[in-house]
Each structure stands twice: as structure tokens, then as C-alpha cells.
Design an enzyme around this catalytic site. Structure first.
Site, PDB file in Angstrom:
ATOM      1  N   GLY A 246      -7.582  38.161   2.954  1.00 54.36           N
ATOM      2  CA  GLY A 246      -5.995  37.670   2.908  1.00 54.36           C
ATOM      3  C   GLY A 246      -5.283  38.019   3.237  1.00 54.36           C
ATOM      4  O   GLY A 246      -4.175  38.145   3.725  1.00 54.36           O
ATOM      5  N   PRO A 281     -11.738  41.108   3.481  1.00 50.54           N
ATOM      6  CA  PRO A 281     -11.357  41.210   3.816  1.00 50.54           C
ATOM      7  C   PRO A 281     -12.050  40.627   5.549  1.00 50.54           C
ATOM      8  O   PRO A 281     -13.268  40.703   5.106  1.00 50.54           O
ATOM      9  CB  PRO A 281     -11.426  42.878   4.218  1.00 50.54           C
ATOM     10  CG  PRO A 281     -11.796  43.452   4.185  1.00 50.54           C
ATOM     11  CD  PRO A 281     -12.596  42.417   2.855  1.00 50.54           C
ATOM     12  N   GLY A 282     -11.425  39.297   6.241  1.00 44.82           N
ATOM     13  CA  GLY A 282     -12.142  38.901   7.351  1.00 44.82           C
ATOM     14  C   GLY A 282     -10.994  39.401   8.346  1.00 44.82           C
ATOM     15  O   GLY A 282     -10.991  40.209   9.672  1.00 44.82           O
ATOM     16  N   ARG A 283      -9.995  38.354   8.902  1.00 43.35           N
ATOM     17  CA  ARG A 283      -8.683  38.530   9.567  1.00 43.35           C
ATOM     18  C   ARG A 283      -8.427  39.753   9.766  1.00 43.35           C
ATOM     19  O   ARG A 283      -8.241  40.361  11.208  1.00 43.35           O
ATOM     20  CB  ARG A 283      -7.437  37.888   9.340  1.00 43.35           C
ATOM     21  CG  ARG A 283      -6.842  37.709  10.122  1.00 43.35           C
ATOM     22  CD  ARG A 283      -4.916  37.196   9.760  1.00 43.35           C
ATOM     23  NE  ARG A 283      -5.405  35.946   8.981  1.00 43.35           N
ATOM     24  CZ  ARG A 283      -5.604  34.328   9.056  1.00 43.35           C
ATOM     25  NH1 ARG A 283      -5.482  34.314   9.962  1.00 43.35           N
ATOM     26  NH2 ARG A 283      -5.874  33.557   8.234  1.00 43.35           N
ATOM     27  N   ARG A 319      -6.582  26.538  16.296  1.00 50.77           N
ATOM     28  CA  ARG A 319      -5.000  27.642  14.902  1.00 50.77           C
ATOM     29  C   ARG A 319      -3.872  26.574  15.819  1.00 50.77           C
ATOM     30  O   ARG A 319      -3.222  27.051  14.429  1.00 50.77           O
ATOM     31  CB  ARG A 319      -5.441  29.054  14.782  1.00 50.77           C
ATOM     32  CG  ARG A 319      -6.637  29.676  14.420  1.00 50.77           C
ATOM     33  CD  ARG A 319      -6.576  31.131  14.279  1.00 50.77           C
ATOM     34  NE  ARG A 319      -5.959  30.965  13.071  1.00 50.77           N
ATOM     35  CZ  ARG A 319      -4.704  31.900  13.056  1.00 50.77           C
ATOM     36  NH1 ARG A 319      -3.916  31.823  14.045  1.00 50.77           N
ATOM     37  NH2 ARG A 319      -4.037  31.173  11.685  1.00 50.77           N
ATOM     38  N   TYR A 323      -3.051  24.663  12.170  1.00 50.12           N
ATOM     39  CA  TYR A 323      -2.798  25.598  11.441  1.00 50.12           C
ATOM     40  C   TYR A 323      -0.774  25.275  12.270  1.00 50.12           C
ATOM     41  O   TYR A 323       0.363  26.232  11.745  1.00 50.12           O
ATOM     42  CB  TYR A 323      -2.639  26.478  11.194  1.00 50.12           C
ATOM     43  CG  TYR A 323      -4.062  27.026  10.519  1.00 50.12           C
ATOM     44  CD1 TYR A 323      -4.752  26.385   9.455  1.00 50.12           C
ATOM     45  CD2 TYR A 323      -5.062  27.601  11.258  1.00 50.12           C
ATOM     46  CE1 TYR A 323      -5.700  26.432   9.168  1.00 50.12           C
ATOM     47  CE2 TYR A 323      -6.201  26.839  10.873  1.00 50.12           C
ATOM     48  CZ  TYR A 323      -7.272  27.239   9.564  1.00 50.12           C
ATOM     49  OH  TYR A 323      -7.778  27.241   9.128  1.00 50.12           O
ATOM     50  N   CYS A 350      -8.454  15.773  24.908  1.00 51.30           N
ATOM     51  CA  CYS A 350      -8.268  14.089  25.229  1.00 51.30           C
ATOM     52  C   CYS A 350      -6.789  14.025  23.920  1.00 51.30           C
ATOM     53  O   CYS A 350      -7.774  13.267  23.017  1.00 51.30           O
ATOM     54  CB  CYS A 350      -8.700  13.159  25.531  1.00 51.30           C
ATOM     55  SG  CYS A 350      -9.907  12.880  27.106  1.00 51.30           S
ATOM     56  N   GLU A 351      -6.662  15.044  23.940  1.00 46.15           N
ATOM     57  CA  GLU A 351      -6.067  15.002  22.313  1.00 46.15           C
ATOM     58  C   GLU A 351      -4.079  15.346  22.468  1.00 46.15           C
ATOM     59  O   GLU A 351      -3.912  16.004  22.847  1.00 46.15           O
ATOM     60  CB  GLU A 351      -6.215  15.676  21.500  1.00 46.15           C
ATOM     61  CG  GLU A 351      -7.097  15.335  20.878  1.00 46.15           C
ATOM     62  CD  GLU A 351      -7.641  14.368  19.331  1.00 46.15           C
ATOM     63  OE1 GLU A 351      -6.607  15.039  18.752  1.00 46.15           O
ATOM     64  OE2 GLU A 351      -8.992  13.908  19.003  1.00 46.15           O
ATOM     65  N   TYR A 379     -10.835  33.667  13.367  1.00 42.81           N
ATOM     66  CA  TYR A 379     -11.160  32.327  13.250  1.00 42.81           C
ATOM     67  C   TYR A 379     -11.264  31.521  14.544  1.00 42.81           C
ATOM     68  O   TYR A 379     -10.210  30.540  14.952  1.00 42.81           O
ATOM     69  CB  TYR A 379      -9.747  31.918  12.260  1.00 42.81           C
ATOM     70  CG  TYR A 379     -10.159  32.129  10.738  1.00 42.81           C
ATOM     71  CD1 TYR A 379     -11.070  31.925  10.114  1.00 42.81           C
ATOM     72  CD2 TYR A 379      -8.861  33.246  10.302  1.00 42.81           C
ATOM     73  CE1 TYR A 379     -11.429  32.977   8.983  1.00 42.81           C
ATOM     74  CE2 TYR A 379      -9.623  34.284   9.227  1.00 42.81           C
ATOM     75  CZ  TYR A 379     -10.443  33.348   8.546  1.00 42.81           C
ATOM     76  OH  TYR A 379     -10.665  33.906   6.952  1.00 42.81           O
TER      77      TYR A 379
HETATM   78  N1  LLP Z   1     -12.378  35.640   0.474  1.00 41.70           N
HETATM   79  C1  LLP Z   1     -12.234  34.228   0.074  1.00 41.70           C
HETATM   80  C2  LLP Z   1     -12.857  33.875  -0.816  1.00 41.70           C
HETATM   81  C3  LLP Z   1     -11.679  33.317   1.427  1.00 41.70           C
HETATM   82  O1  LLP Z   1     -11.778  32.305   1.331  1.00 41.70           O
HETATM   83  C4  LLP Z   1     -11.472  34.043   2.960  1.00 41.70           C
HETATM   84  C5  LLP Z   1     -10.703  33.311   3.938  1.00 41.70           C
HETATM   85  C6  LLP Z   1     -11.604  34.882   3.251  1.00 41.70           C
HETATM   86  C7  LLP Z   1     -11.981  35.828   1.871  1.00 41.70           C
HETATM   87  C8  LLP Z   1     -10.891  36.017   3.951  1.00 41.70           C
HETATM   88  O2  LLP Z   1      -9.579  35.615   3.647  1.00 41.70           O
HETATM   89  P1  LLP Z   1      -8.581  36.431   5.800  1.00 41.70           P
HETATM   90  O3  LLP Z   1      -8.727  38.209   4.934  1.00 41.70           O
HETATM   91  O4  LLP Z   1     -10.256  36.690   6.936  1.00 41.70           O
HETATM   92  O5  LLP Z   1      -7.592  35.475   5.497  1.00 41.70           O
HETATM   93  N2  LLP Z   1      -9.232  29.068   8.952  1.00 41.70           N
HETATM   94  C9  LLP Z   1      -8.086  30.092   8.884  1.00 41.70           C
HETATM   95  C10 LLP Z   1      -8.144  30.924   7.430  1.00 41.70           C
HETATM   96  C11 LLP Z   1      -8.408  30.658   6.694  1.00 41.70           C
HETATM   97  C12 LLP Z   1      -9.030  31.486   5.840  1.00 41.70           C
HETATM   98  C13 LLP Z   1     -10.286  30.572   4.693  1.00 41.70           C
HETATM   99  N3  LLP Z   1     -10.576  31.690   4.018  1.00 41.70           N
HETATM  100  C14 LLP Z   1      -7.409  30.893   9.667  1.00 41.70           C
HETATM  101  O6  LLP Z   1      -7.623  30.561  10.774  1.00 41.70           O
HETATM  102  O7  LLP Z   1      -5.870  31.185   9.357  1.00 41.70           O
END
Ligand code: LLP
Length: 433
Positions: A246, A281-283, A319, A323, A350-351, A379
Site C-alpha cells: 500500500g 509492495p506493488g504500486r 483507474r 476510483y 460507449c460509456e 493497476y
Molecule cells: N497486499 C495485499 C493483501 C493487497 O490487497 C494489496 C493490494 C497489496 C498488498 C499491494 O498494494 P499496493 O502496494 O500495490 O498498494 N486497483 C487499486 C488498488 C487495489 C489494491 C488491492 N490490493 C488501484 O488502482 O488503486
């Protein structure tokens, strides 16, 4: 290497945006639009910034595959030592295909099926992050039948409202489907003690996404470590604590979460617990390392309102629509002085909700010109769909001056793969009966 060393992944050189040393317009020319472009060096630098900040503690950085599941990116991160945070058997398959060892994989998600549990157990993953009583009991049944010990962590719901920009990306409060409340968490570990095929290996928390402050992390971690202390007194010997992911990044000039600051609040707590740390970490790793390239098809004025109609939209980058997320939109080649108008940058879908930017001051582009949508590495492609029977775009990876096409654009044949018209004998490729 500290985070200060990082340069911008998409510099403007001589008026034109580049990825590494490659002009974005060259990529659009070669691979068509809409197109995802990732800067691999930036991905790696982001990963290293985490490793640097957390070097003081035994840890596993389990990259969150849902942010960007490109095999090439997973493979690079895996080579650098990353594991994977997965939420489905599809992501398990991706991570394994990319060479990430199973002992670095953690499996989250509220709806794991029996088949998914079986596959993950057979693969020998590091841990299941369990989100309910029912799931733990199912895991016990599946593990007993396979006669394979199931390592698990309960995902605690700390009942915190996390400062995430949108309600859909807050996961830490009691009104969400995620995790288990503290009293029930204790019951689950106690219940597991009598089960020979369940192995309590860790404890987990994830409070949401795009969080720019460190305090919610230290609050959540303190809470789960309190739970862990009780479990320890009762005889459990956990190995790790997982603080989830996150970690926030700038979309609109806001300051990025500084890894050293996060480590500053997390490390003392983890060190005194003696546990191994898992990060998800993802994002943070991929978000800023990607742009979405799209070409202007039409510029349309309706009364006083301007629409810049481009060839990519919510089916490729959802996104903004889903969101109300802000992404900077910039011309790839600076056009020189043009009138600035307040425009909606919209796609062909078409939205009415199909937009990439709304009420945005933009130098009016002309049809045929390219726009770059920033911060699209996370994402973006992973949430793309085939809505309106659109082919999902190609993905490219730039490494210095080298360009790799890491996923080809889908074709109209891909769109009908597996389909059939039973009474006509017409079949898409791969249809069975
Ligand atoms: N761990 C868990 C259990 C999660 O559910 C998530 C994201 C992460 C790690 C990684 O989170 P990050 O570091 O990437 O923030 N689609 C949305 C974000 C959804 C996140 C879902 N879970 C967007 O585009 O903002």
C-alpha cells in the site's frame, strides 16, 4: 542506493518524452497505440530502495503481482530476490512461470477455493494469509487430505480507517470483507493448535493502498505484535509478521512515501519482536515506472466544452473511471504555444464514465498527436478488459536504449478464443465441445 538517486523514468529531452534513451513516439510508431511502456531500470531502482531501507532486518519483499503481472517484470524482480504476493491460482502460475521460488510466495484473498489451496500447497508456498474461520477450516481439510502441512498467517483486521484516497482501496476497517477481528484471530490460532496439518507461521495485516503516511503502518503493526505476544505466551512460535503493502506514490505531485521513514517506524518494532518481516509492495515498485500512450483521434467541441477523444480508454486504464483517480496527461512532443482549454480526455468506449482525465487544462492537441498518461505502471494493464470487444494493448519494457515487446497486442482472434456457436459449427480457436 538511496531514493534520491532515482531520476525520472520518462524524461523530456529536446521537447519529447523518452523512456530511458528511447523516444516514446518511436515506440508508438513501432508497436502502435494504445500502448503500455515500462522503464525497467526504474522498477529495479524502486525495489532496491525498499531493500536498502529494510536491510537491517531479515525480510522478504513479496511483490504484489496484481499491480503489474508482466512475466518479464516478475522475472527481473525475482532475480533481485523478490518473492510474490498472490491472490489467485492465476497469479501463482504467473509467479512460478517467471521463476519466483515457491518459498517466497504468500497467498492472500478472501475467497480461496479448494483447488487453489491444493495447487498452492503442492507448489510449497511460504504461507497462506488466511482471512476467515471458514478459510482456515477449509485449509485444514485440504492439507489433511493431501497430508501436507499448511503454513498460515491470520490476516488481522485492525479496524483502522486508512488514509487511502478512495473508499475502495481502504481495507483495514471493520466494515470491509478483509481480515479477521482481533478476538477471533486469537481463537483461530488456538483452534489450529490441535490440528497436525496446520502450521501457524506468521501473522499478517494489510490496511489499504496508496497510503502516504507511516503512522497507520506503525499502529497496525503494534496491534498485530500485541496479538503475537499473547500467542507466544500461549506457546505459538511464529516466524514472521507481514505488514502488507500500500506504500503510496505521487500521482499529482504529492510526496512519495519515503521508505527510510517507513523503515524508521517499522524496524524498531520488528527487531524487538525477533520476527522476520514480510512486505507486499506493488504500486510503489511499478507505478511510476509506467506510462500509457494513446493517440488523439478527434478533438470535439460541444458548446463550451472540449473533448479530446483518444484511442485508449477505461478498458485499458480504468483507474480514473473506477476510483476517480488523477493521472497526469501530457503531450509526448511539446507542441509549442497552443491555446490551453479545459478538456475532458475521453476514450472511444460507449460509456459516459469512459475518461482518462476530466476538466483538465491542456494545450489543445491535434488529431494524430500522442498523449502520455503518467503513473500507469500499477493497476493499468492488470485491470484492462476486453469491454466493447477491444483488444488489450501491447506492453513494452525499456532498458536503457533497448526495447523489449513483453506482451504483444491482442488480436481479434484472441477475442473469440474458446467461443463457439453450437448450432453452426463455428468455433473460435481452443473451443472444446
Ligand atoms: N497486499 C495485499 C493483501 C493487497 O490487497 C494489496 C493490494 C497489496 C498488498 C499491494 O498494494 P499496493 O502496494 O500495490 O498498494 N486497483 C487499486 C488498488 C487495489 C489494491 C488491492 N490490493 C488501484 O488502482 O488503486
Amino acid at each position: 542506493m538511496g531514493e534520491g538517486v532515482l531520476t525520472t523514468p520518462f524524461p523530456r529531452l529536446d521537447g519529447e518524452l523518452h523512456a530511458g534513451g528511447v523516444p516514446l513516439s518511436d515506440l508508438a510508431e513501432r508497436f502502435g497505440t494504445p500502448l503500455y511502456v515500462y522503464n525497467l531500470e526504474h522498477v529495479e531502482a524502486r525495489y532496491r530502495a525498499i531493500e536498502q531501507a529494510f536491510r537491517g532486518v531479515d525480510h522478504l519483499t513479496a511483490y504484489s503481482v496484481k499491480a503489474n503481472g508482466s512475466l518479464a517484470i516478475l522475472n527481473r524482480l525475482g532475480r533481485l530476490g523478490a518473492g510474490a504476493d498472490i491472490v489467485s491460482v492465476g497469479e501463482l502460475h504467473r509467479a512460478r512461470r517467471a521463476g519466483i521460488p515457491p518459498e517466497r510466495i504468500v497467498f492472500a484473498g478472501v475467497g480461496k477455493t479448494e483447488a487453489e489451496m491444493r495447487e498452492a500447497l503442492e507448489a510449497g508456498i511460504y504461507a497462506f494469509n488466511v482471512e476467515s474461520r471458514g478459510e482456515l477450516s477449509r485449509l485444514d481439510a485440504v492439507a489433511s487430505a493431501l497430508r501436507v502441512a499448511a503454513p498460515f498467517a491470520v490476516r488481522v483486521n485492525p479496524d483502522l480507517i486508512s488514509p487511502s484516497p478512495h473508499e475502495y482501496t481502504r481495507t483495514g476497517h471493520a466494515q470491509t470483507k478483509f481480515g479477521v477481528p482481533v478476538p477471533e484471530t486469537l481463537e483461530l490460532y488456538r483452534w489450529a493448535r490441535g490440528r497436525p496439518w496446520l502450521r501457524a507461521l506468521g501473522i499478517d495485516v494489510h490496511i489499504g493502498s496508496q497510503i502516504l503516511e507511516v503512522t497507520p503502518y506503525s499502529e497496525a503493526l503494534s496491534l498485530v505484535l500485541d496479538v503475537e505476544r499473547i500467542l507466544r505466551q500461549e506457546g505459538d512460535e511464529l516466524e514472521f509478521v507481514d505488514i502488507g503493502g500500500g506504500y503510496g506514490i505521487p500521482y499529482d505531485g504529492e510526496p512519495r512515501l519515503v521508505m527510510e521513514d517507513l523503515a524508521g517506524v517499522i524496524l524498531p518494532l520488528v527487531q524487538s519482536s525477533g520476527l522476520r518481516l514480510v512486505l507486499e509492495p506493488g504500486r510503489f515498485i511499478v507505478g511510476e515506472a509506467g506510462v500509457f500512450l494513446t493517440r488523439v483521434e478527434y478533438v470535439k467541441q460541444v458548446g463550451s466544452k472540449w473533448f479530446v477523444i483518444v484511442d485508449g480508454g477505461m478498458s485499458e486504464l480504468i483507474r480514473p473511471s473506477h476510483y476517480e483517480a488523477f493521472h497526469v496527461v501530457d503531450p509526448v512532443v511539446s507542441p509549442g504555444p497552443r491555446p490551453v482549454e479545459l478538456v475532458d480526455v475521453v476514450g472511444p468506449i460507449c460509456e459516459t464514465g469512459d475518461f482518462l482525465a476530466r476538466r483538465r487544462p491542456l494545450e489543445l492537441p491535434e488529431p494524430g498527436e500522442l498523449l502520455a498518461v503518467y503513473t500507469a505502471g500499477a493497476y493499468g494493464f492488470t485491470m484492462a478488459s476486453n469491454y466493447n470487444a477491444r483488444c488489450r494493448p501491447a506492453e513494452t519494457l525499456v532498458e536503457g536504449d533497448r526495447v523489449h515487446l513483453v506482451r504483444r497486442r491482442e488480436t481479434v482472434e484472441d477475442l473469440v478464443r474458446g467461443e463457439s456457436i453450437p448450432w453452426s459449427g463455428i468455433r473460435g480457436q481452443g473451443a472444446t465441445s
